[in-house]
Design an enzyme around this catalytic site. Structure first.
Site, PDB file in Angstrom:
ATOM      1  N   GLY A   9       0.830  -1.196   0.000  1.00 52.23           N
ATOM      2  CA  GLY A   9       0.000   0.000   0.000  1.00 52.23           C
ATOM      3  C   GLY A   9       0.864   1.245   0.000  1.00 52.23           C
ATOM      4  NE  ARG A  10      -2.122   6.068   2.423  1.00 54.33           N
ATOM      5  CZ  ARG A  10      -3.373   5.786   2.723  1.00 54.33           C
ATOM      6  NH1 ARG A  10      -4.285   5.750   1.772  1.00 54.33           N
ATOM      7  NH2 ARG A  10      -3.748   5.529   3.966  1.00 54.33           N
ATOM      8  CE  LYS A 189       3.660   5.330  14.098  1.00 52.08           C
ATOM      9  NZ  LYS A 189       2.260   5.168  13.729  1.00 52.08           N
ATOM     10  CG  HIS A 192       4.302   8.752  17.317  1.00 49.73           C
ATOM     11  ND1 HIS A 192       3.387   8.697  16.276  1.00 49.73           N
ATOM     12  CD2 HIS A 192       5.347   9.467  16.836  1.00 49.73           C
ATOM     13  CE1 HIS A 192       3.856   9.352  15.227  1.00 49.73           C
ATOM     14  NE2 HIS A 192       5.045   9.831  15.532  1.00 49.73           N
ATOM     15  CD  GLU A 196      -0.347  11.434  13.883  1.00 43.36           C
ATOM     16  OE1 GLU A 196      -1.366  11.014  13.311  1.00 43.36           O
ATOM     17  OE2 GLU A 196       0.777  10.912  13.750  1.00 43.36           O
TER      18      GLU A 196
END
Length: 328
Positions: A9-10, A189, A192, A196
């Site tokens: 994917g991306r 993460k 994190h 965000e």
């Protein structure tokens, strides 16, 4: 090194490209045959199934998974575990729940297979900027993978060195760290991503105040018709609130100051919820992070300019599109 990438994917596709640029040999597989064909044309080794994929890996086998968290990751891990042997390494670079990592690591350990969890940040810009990585798992296996992490990471670049950092060991300045045992990489993460949410919400609310500063409900002498694109741009230059998220906001506002292409429907990918749950488990107050998550829930019922700012940032850093969008 020869390794495999599951999921193109991306992020998975661009990570594959960055690794190949760094001299690594990549075996790739994806549910979409066209995705495999496209990356194979750039030099990767194509495979038609997970069994074919595993047969083309070197010894020890190393597979990096970039598939959606939850059942897709679970199925992929269990399928590869049937082909992998003692000493082989499975890396989950997606956004899995850290407790799932702990369970999978224990299960695979009984077969001698190493399981490494890598919280990966970088979005659609990672191919050129590099990826920030937070790594958990057996230390020996992680050390074995260091050439891979070094290639994917941003490196030290031009960022000024933190005073006193020269006395400290480790790879943090290169853009990746070993966090600890299984689950710790995705745990870091997870938080994190929770942070965000809070940062994005703060920007979004601030710009919503600016947009409504010309409201007719205000006294005429304190109405301000503000240029939001210019405010975002000037904040990028010397301001204490400058950041990459602000860079992306400035980009979106320069393209279209009204953000009319966004409805303000803001999704959450799970990490924000897990962060709040971890805070509950630890009895840690997280007023900002929880409010930011709840605002995303509210965005699905009514939309403000703040939600358009959030949608714009998500599209810019991760290529995320709103449900029902013409670009979806």
């Amino acid at each position: 090194m020869r390794l495999g990438m599951v999921g193109l994917g991306r992020m998975g596709a661009n990570m594959t490209r960055r690794l190949m640029r760094g001299g690594h040999e990549l075996v790739v597989t994806d549910l979409g045959a066209e995705n495999v064909k496209r990356i194979a044309a750039e030099g990767a080794i194509a495979s038609a199934s997970l069994n074919d994929f595993a047969s083309k890996l070197g010894k020890p086998r190393i597979a990096w998974l970039m598939v959606p968290a939850g059942e897709p990751t679970e199925q992929t891990v269990q399928a590869l575990a049937q082909s992998f042997q003692a000493g082989d390494i499975l890396i989950d670079g997606g956004n899995s729940y850290f407790k799932d990592d702990v369970r999978r690591a224990k299960q695979l350990h009984s077969k001698g297979i190493h399981y490494v969890d890598v919280g990966t940040s970088g979005g659609v810009w990672g191919l050129e900027r590099g990826y920030c990585m937070m790594i958990g798992g057996p230390r020996d296996a992680v050390q074995q993978l260091d050439p891979i992490f070094k290639t994917l990471a941003p490196g030290r670049g031009s960022i000024p060195r933190t005073p006193g950092r020269e006395k400290l060991p480790g790879t943090a300045e290169d853009g990746y760290i070993y966090c600890g045992p299984s689950g710790s990489g995705h745990f870091v993460k997870m938080v994190h991503n929770g942070i965000e949410y809070g940062l994005m919400q703060a920007y979004a609310e601030g710009f919503d105040i600016f947009r409504n500063a010309a409201s007719k409900d205000l006294p005429e002498d304190i109405r301000y018709d503000l240029n939001l694109a210019d405010i975002a741009e000037v904040w990028r230059r010397g301001s204490v609130v400058s950041s990459w998220l602000l860079d992306l906001t400035a980009m979106a506002l320069a393209e279209n100051p009204t953000l009319s292409e966004y409805t303000g429907f803001v999704q959450d990918s799970g990490e924000g919820r897990w962060t709040i749950q971890a805070a509950i488990d630890e009895a840690v107050p997280v007023d900002v992070l929880s409010a930011a998550l709840f605002t995303r829930f509210r965005s699905r019922q009514e939309h403000t300019f703040a939600e358009r700012i959030l949608s714009a940032m998500r599209q810019k850093f991760g290529g995320h599109v709103e449900p029902g969008s013409k670009t979806a």
